[in-house]
Scaffold this motif. Structure first.
Motif, short mmCIF file in Angstrom:
data_model
loop_
_atom_site.label_atom_id
_atom_site.label_comp_id
_atom_site.label_asym_id
_atom_site.label_seq_id
_atom_site.Cartn_x
_atom_site.Cartn_y
_atom_site.Cartn_z
N HIS A 108 0.94 -13.39 10.96
CA HIS A 108 0.94 -11.93 10.82
C HIS A 108 0.96 -11.49 9.37
CE1 HIS A 108 5.10 -13.30 10.78
NE2 HIS A 108 5.42 -12.21 10.12
N TRP A 109 1.18 -12.40 8.44
CA TRP A 109 1.17 -12.03 7.03
C TRP A 109 -0.26 -11.72 6.60
CZ3 TRP A 109 4.75 -15.02 3.20
CH2 TRP A 109 6.08 -14.84 3.59
N SER A 110 -0.42 -10.73 5.73
CA SER A 110 -1.74 -10.38 5.22
C SER A 110 -2.21 -11.45 4.24
CB SER A 110 -1.70 -9.03 4.51
OG SER A 110 -0.97 -9.12 3.30
N ASP A 111 -3.52 -11.51 4.03
CA ASP A 111 -4.07 -12.46 3.06
C ASP A 111 -3.50 -12.21 1.67
OD1 ASP A 111 -5.58 -13.48 5.10
OD2 ASP A 111 -7.46 -12.52 4.50
N ARG A 112 -3.31 -10.94 1.33
CA ARG A 112 -2.78 -10.62 0.01
C ARG A 112 -1.32 -11.07 -0.13
NH1 ARG A 112 -4.94 -7.72 -3.74
NH2 ARG A 112 -6.53 -6.97 -2.31
N SER A 121 -6.20 -16.36 -4.67
CA SER A 121 -6.80 -15.03 -4.49
C SER A 121 -6.80 -14.70 -3.00
CB SER A 121 -8.23 -15.00 -5.03
OG SER A 121 -9.09 -15.76 -4.20
N PRO A 122 -6.74 -13.41 -2.63
CA PRO A 122 -6.82 -13.04 -1.21
C PRO A 122 -8.09 -13.56 -0.54
CG PRO A 122 -6.07 -11.18 -2.52
CD PRO A 122 -6.50 -12.25 -3.49
N ARG A 142 -1.78 -6.64 10.02
CA ARG A 142 -0.98 -7.66 9.34
C ARG A 142 0.06 -6.98 8.48
NH1 ARG A 142 -6.16 -10.87 7.25
NH2 ARG A 142 -6.93 -11.64 9.24
N VAL A 143 1.11 -7.72 8.16
CA VAL A 143 2.19 -7.20 7.34
C VAL A 143 1.88 -7.48 5.88
CG1 VAL A 143 4.66 -7.31 6.84
CG2 VAL A 143 3.84 -7.60 9.19
N GLY A 144 1.93 -6.44 5.06
CA GLY A 144 1.66 -6.59 3.64
C GLY A 144 2.88 -6.97 2.84
N ARG A 145 2.70 -7.11 1.52
CA ARG A 145 3.82 -7.51 0.65
C ARG A 145 4.93 -6.48 0.63
NH1 ARG A 145 1.08 -8.84 -4.95
NH2 ARG A 145 -0.40 -7.32 -4.19
N ASP A 146 4.59 -5.22 0.89
CA ASP A 146 5.61 -4.17 0.88
C ASP A 146 6.26 -4.00 2.25
OD1 ASP A 146 3.47 -3.18 2.26
OD2 ASP A 146 3.19 -1.40 1.02
N GLY A 147 5.92 -4.88 3.22
CA GLY A 147 6.51 -4.79 4.55
C GLY A 147 5.81 -3.83 5.47
#
Length: 318
Positions: A108-112, A121-122, A142-147
């Motif tokens: 579920h984590w984003s590529d970034r 790199s993403p 997906r869940v990004g770095r900021d949640g």
């Protein structure tokens, strides 16, 4: 605190080839080594196996440790993060393998997000995701770095935003963003593109390639002249990986410091899109000047490197 070296378990290391004997010998000559990081529940080394080997080489029986509280997955993430930020850098193969492992337990984590955790790199992470057959996140997000949860297909969100704007042209940006399921920054960009008569979907998100349009996404001719000519985007993570493996950099203190410095001063071409909304309106001009100053400093840095490269390649120069 100090613990017996014999009480430690080997690291679940992201390094595919294990420890580097030459680096161990270099560390053995260092008098005061920083503490290693150990998972308290298992006494497994998270970060510092080179230091453990160096201490054994010196005949030491104990070593300074800092304990980490967390499960095995969290410990592995911490190991990857630590090995990217200091010490002997991870190879590209190490980081790609780590990305595959992270995607396996956190699809579920984003590529970034995975890219930020592994120093890739993403785009590279996306290729690893497809190659590994890792399923996409549920409901296409997906869940990004900021949640925050974001859609996998960014183009679809931009199209939805354009439809909302067409129906409610005077709606506030936050309302448009909420209804379309996109960020406020994306909603603003879509509205500006529509007002300019441009496609609301970014060229990188379109299914088919198009001829470059000077009035669309790319920089203008005058901007390209100011930055030294149009050039293709560089995968700086790949460059950084190759640079860190060069012995001339790898075994020099200032070389390793340079790799760490570059890693903290380079921004992905589209990374600022997720951050720009954090700048308050009354700070925008000041931050813009700061960004322009940093860009100018990087340009001078590039010109100096190119000048030295030309001087080195001139006939008769040693």
């Amino acid at each position: 605190m100090r613990v017996p070296i014999s009480s430690l378990l080997p690291a679940d290391s992201p390094r595919l080839a294990g420890e580097d004997p030459e680096h161990v010998e270099l560390l053995a000559a260092v008098r005061d080594l920083p503490p290693i990081l150990v998972q308290r529940s298992t006494m497994r080394v998270i970060d510092g196996m080179h230091r453990v080997r160096a201490m054994r080489l010196r005949g030491e029986e104990t070593i300074a440790v800092t304990f980490f509280e967390g499960d095995d997955s969290e410990a592995f993430l911490r190991a990857v993060d630590a090995n990217i930020k200091h010490g002997l850098p991870l190879s590209l193969a190490d980081r790609e393998a780590a990305a595959g492992r992270i995607l396996a337990h956190s699809p579920h984590w984003s590529d970034r997000t995975v890219a930020a955790a592994t120093g890739l790199s993403p785009t590279t992470v996306g290729a690893i995701r497809r190659r590994s057959g890792v399923p996409a996140a549920q409901e296409g997000s997906r869940v990004g770095r900021d949640g925050r949860v974001r859609p996998v297909d960014g183009a679809a969100g931009r199209r939805r935003a354009s439809e909302v704007i067409a129906m409610k042209p005077d709606a506030p940006l936050r309302a448009i963003a909420r209804e379309a399921g996109v960020s406020v920054g994306t909603a603003r960009d879509v509205r500006e593109r529509l007002r300019a008569g441009r496609d609301p979907v970014l060229s990188s998100q379109r299914g088919t390639a198009r001829e470059p349009d000077p009035s669309a996404d790319g920089p203008s001719e005058s901007q390209r002249r100011r930055t030294g000519g149009a050039r293709q985007s560089t995968d700086w993570r790949s460059v950084l990986g190759s640079l860190s493996r060069d012995p001339a950099v790898r075994y020099a203190q200032n070389g390793r410091a340079f790799v760490r410095w570059v890693d903290g001063h380079v921004i992905e071409p589209v990374e600022w899109c997720e951050l720009i909304d954090a700048v308050p309106p009354h700070w925008r001009n000041s931050v813009a000047e700061l960004a322009r100053s940093c860009a100018g400093a990087w340009l001078e840095f590039a010109q100096e490197l190119e000048q030295r490269a030309r001087t080195k390649s001139e006939p008769g120069v040693a």
